[in-house]
Design an enzyme around this catalytic site. Structure first.
Site, mmCIF file in Angstrom:
data_model
loop_
_atom_site.group_PDB
_atom_site.id
_atom_site.type_symbol
_atom_site.label_atom_id
_atom_site.label_comp_id
_atom_site.label_asym_id
_atom_site.label_seq_id
_atom_site.Cartn_x
_atom_site.Cartn_y
_atom_site.Cartn_z
ATOM 1 N N ARG A 1 0.881 -1.178 0.000
ATOM 2 C CA ARG A 1 0.000 0.000 0.000
ATOM 3 C C ARG A 1 0.911 1.217 0.000
ATOM 4 O O ARG A 1 1.707 1.404 0.914
ATOM 5 C CB ARG A 1 -0.897 -0.026 1.244
ATOM 6 N N GLU B 1 -11.312 5.511 -5.542
ATOM 7 C CA GLU B 1 -11.640 4.101 -5.317
ATOM 8 C C GLU B 1 -12.369 3.462 -6.494
ATOM 9 O O GLU B 1 -13.221 4.083 -7.122
ATOM 10 C CB GLU B 1 -12.533 3.972 -4.083
ATOM 11 N N ARG C 1 -0.741 -5.738 4.344
ATOM 12 C CA ARG C 1 -0.063 -5.005 3.282
ATOM 13 C C ARG C 1 1.116 -4.222 3.854
ATOM 14 O O ARG C 1 1.019 -3.613 4.910
ATOM 15 C CB ARG C 1 -1.032 -4.045 2.584
#
Length: 205
Positions: A87, A95, A135
């Protein structure tokens, strides 16, 4: 692999300390007899041994290749026998819709921009710990170019509005965001109609 070899393997990585990945590490052998170490379980959930080490250390400055680009701020990479998701720390991009929901404006453009910046490139990382969904939070670099910052400069990412690592210097990111807004680059052309990805997630996810 014998317990002795595992100890030697992890000791070697500890000597080359640089970037820490927390979480489960898997060991398996593919059909060609090649052994793999990864924090992603093997394809098709094949047989694998889950190692109990809580921390796994990568050598400083190691280069990784891109496996997949999910959106404007999330990628999957591989290298040094690992495959994991990153990330991009400190930024937030529009998004993509989930479960049939609509995409946020400029989500596709953000992904395309990141794809252009990373296409046929290898990257190095500056890690800031682990985030949600196992992540790695990191700034990613192509040579000396900070890709996270380039996304903000392009007007296709804003500075992340949630909690940030204390070690992360957000000042150049806010400066870049301010300039992109003033120039109405990318998503900032929407003006008053712009919605932060942070707000979009609360509304649609």
């Amino acid at each position: 692999m014998s317990p002795l070899l595992k100890t030697i393997f992890f000791s070697l990585f500890a000597v080359l300390a640089g970037i820490i990945l927390s979480g489960s590490i898997y060991l398996w052998t593919d059909t060609n007899g090649i052994q793999h170490f990864s924090n992603i379980s093997p394809p098709e959930n094949g047989p694998a041994e889950q190692l109990s080490e809580e921390k796994f250390i990568l050598p400083r400055g190691h280069q990784f290749t891109i496996v997949k680009i999910f959106d404007g701020d999330t990628i999957q990479v591989k290298g040094f026998g690992l495959k994991f998701t990153i990330r991009l720390v400190g930024i937030d991009t529009p998004e993509f819709g989930k479960r049939g929901q609509k995409n946020q404006p400029y989500s596709l453009q953000a992904k395309q921009k990141l794809t252009h910046l990373l296409q046929k490139k290898t990257i190095s990382l500056k890690q800031y710990g682990m985030g949600k969904y196992n992540r790695v939070l990191a700034e990613i670099f192509v040579h000396e170019t900070n890709i996270n910052l380039e996304m903000v400069r392009s007007g296709l990412a804003e500075v992340y509005r949630g909690k940030r690592s204390k070690k992360f210097d957000a000042a150049p990111y806010f400066q870049a965001e301010k300039r992109a807004k003033q120039s109405r680059k990318g998503m900032w052309i929407q003006g008053a109609d712009y919605t932060s990805p942070w707000q979009w997630r609360k509304k649609f996810h």
